[in-house]
Write an enzyme that holds these catalytic residues in place. Structure first.
Site, PDB file in Angstrom:
ATOM      1  CE  LYS A 141      28.520  34.512  43.873  1.00  0.00           C
ATOM      2  NZ  LYS A 141      29.270  35.393  43.129  1.00  0.00           N
TER       3      LYS A 141
ATOM      4  NE  ARG B 136      29.602  39.967  38.745  1.00  0.00           N
ATOM      5  CZ  ARG B 136      30.498  38.420  39.407  1.00  0.00           C
ATOM      6  NH1 ARG B 136      30.348  37.535  39.054  1.00  0.00           N
ATOM      7  NH2 ARG B 136      31.871  39.019  40.437  1.00  0.00           N
TER       8      ARG B 136
ATOM      9  NE  ARG C  30      37.231  36.391  49.101  1.00  0.00           N
ATOM     10  CZ  ARG C  30      35.941  36.411  47.686  1.00  0.00           C
ATOM     11  NH1 ARG C  30      35.403  35.416  47.426  1.00  0.00           N
ATOM     12  NH2 ARG C  30      36.427  37.025  47.085  1.00  0.00           N
TER      13      ARG C  30
ATOM     14  NE  ARG D 241      39.042  37.543  44.748  1.00  0.00           N
ATOM     15  CZ  ARG D 241      38.023  37.365  44.074  1.00  0.00           C
ATOM     16  NH1 ARG D 241      38.405  35.990  44.846  1.00  0.00           N
ATOM     17  NH2 ARG D 241      37.446  38.298  44.196  1.00  0.00           N
TER      18      ARG D 241
ATOM     19  NE  ARG E  48      34.471  41.842  44.323  1.00  0.00           N
ATOM     20  CZ  ARG E  48      35.223  41.190  45.488  1.00  0.00           C
ATOM     21  NH1 ARG E  48      35.937  41.827  45.898  1.00  0.00           N
ATOM     22  NH2 ARG E  48      35.156  40.267  45.638  1.00  0.00           N
TER      23      ARG E  48
HETATM   24  P1  AMP Z   1      34.406  36.335  41.328  1.00  0.00           P
HETATM   25  O1  AMP Z   1      35.348  35.860  41.642  1.00  0.00           O
HETATM   26  O2  AMP Z   1      33.190  35.846  40.872  1.00  0.00           O
HETATM   27  O3  AMP Z   1      33.819  38.067  42.104  1.00  0.00           O
HETATM   28  O4  AMP Z   1      34.426  37.916  40.131  1.00  0.00           O
HETATM   29  C1  AMP Z   1      35.790  38.805  40.204  1.00  0.00           C
HETATM   30  C2  AMP Z   1      36.160  39.699  39.006  1.00  0.00           C
HETATM   31  O5  AMP Z   1      35.365  39.403  37.975  1.00  0.00           O
HETATM   32  C3  AMP Z   1      34.519  40.929  39.316  1.00  0.00           C
HETATM   33  O6  AMP Z   1      34.766  41.627  40.539  1.00  0.00           O
HETATM   34  C4  AMP Z   1      34.455  41.113  38.040  1.00  0.00           C
HETATM   35  O7  AMP Z   1      35.118  42.431  37.888  1.00  0.00           O
HETATM   36  C5  AMP Z   1      34.928  40.562  37.308  1.00  0.00           C
HETATM   37  N1  AMP Z   1      33.750  39.557  36.763  1.00  0.00           N
HETATM   38  C6  AMP Z   1      33.269  37.658  37.140  1.00  0.00           C
HETATM   39  N2  AMP Z   1      32.625  37.728  36.551  1.00  0.00           N
HETATM   40  C7  AMP Z   1      32.217  39.120  35.561  1.00  0.00           C
HETATM   41  C8  AMP Z   1      30.570  38.759  34.888  1.00  0.00           C
HETATM   42  N3  AMP Z   1      29.875  37.671  34.764  1.00  0.00           N
HETATM   43  N4  AMP Z   1      31.066  39.753  34.309  1.00  0.00           N
HETATM   44  C9  AMP Z   1      31.647  40.732  34.076  1.00  0.00           C
HETATM   45  N5  AMP Z   1      32.935  40.815  34.635  1.00  0.00           N
HETATM   46  C10 AMP Z   1      33.018  39.687  35.867  1.00  0.00           C
END
Ligand code: AMP
Length: 206
Positions: A25, A100, A139, A145, A156
């Site tokens: 993404k 989400r 990654r 990370r 996740r």
């Molecule tokens: P991502 O980079 O999109 O995988 O997001 C990393 C982390 O940020 C996720 O595992 C959540 O802890 C938090 N996060 C990102 N977007 C959201 C969202 N829309 N709602 C809640 N938590 C989020």
């Protein structure tokens, strides 16, 4: 000028990119947004930037991100509303990582409806779980990370399957979902996405 046109006559582009972690993404989103001249709004990036800068928000969400849990919906939606109100998002945006779950879909719908700004397309990157896990493991070694531990990755992906994938059934009846095969070379996948956007009248500059 109609409501769907901006001053320079480009159509607006309000897009979501949806897919499991590791589906590409981030990479594809940057290409789409760059080609359409719209900002990427990534909630994960916003949270990580706040953690790095040690802001109050960052301190509030560090443990949540480390565990791979979701930040509370109200807080996340307020951040997104604030970001989408900024001037660079006037001609559109590409949301990555939001909404989400069902509650966030409702929050976004309410916000966009109040502004008379419907979504134009929801791009779904279809990648099997095993492929996502393999890409995330790679990654983890490359970027280190904190939330790319095997446990947090599995957690996740579980949340994606249980809470995020079902939101597509809300958007599908609106006829705005484009499901893209997310397995292949980066350029192949980009070409598939651009073809789908083109079919919606969104010509991406390459
Ligand atoms: P991502 O980079 O999109 O995988 O997001 C990393 C982390 O940020 C996720 O595992 C959540 O802890 C938090 N996060 C990102 N977007 C959201 C969202 N829309 N709602 C809640 N938590 C989020």
């Amino acid at each position: 000028m109609t409501a769907s046109e901006t001053v320079d006559d480009r159509p607006t582009a309000r897009l979501l990119i949806v897919g499991p972690q590791g589906s590409g993404k981030g990479t594809q989103g940057a290409r789409i947004a760059g080609g359409l001249g719209i900002p990427v709004v990534s909630t994960g990036d916003i949270f990580r930037a706040n953690i790095k800068e040690g802001t109050e928000l960052g301190q509030q969400v560090t443990a949540i991100l480390d565990a791979g849990d979701l930040v509370p919906d109200e807080l996340t939606s307020a951040i997104v509303r604030d970001r989408l109100t900024q001037v660079d998002a006037a001609a559109g945006f590409l949301l990555d990582g939001y909404p989400r779950n069902a509650a966030q879909v409702e929050h976004l719908d309410e916000f966009l409806h109040s502004r008379g700004e419907p979504l134009d397309a929801v791009i779904v990157l279809d990648v099997p779980r095993e492929e996502s896990i393999a890409r995330l493991a790679l990654r983890a070694t490359e970027q280190g990370r904190a939330d790319d531990t095997p446990e947090a990755i599995a957690h996740r992906l579980d949340i994606y399957e249980k809470e995020t994938a079902p939101i597509l059934s809300v958007y599908a009846p609106r006829g705005i979902v484009d499901t893209i095969d997310g397995v292949g070379s980066l350029d192949e996948i980009t070409a598939r996405i651009f073809r789908a956007l083109d079919a919606r009248g969104l010509r991406v500059a390459v």
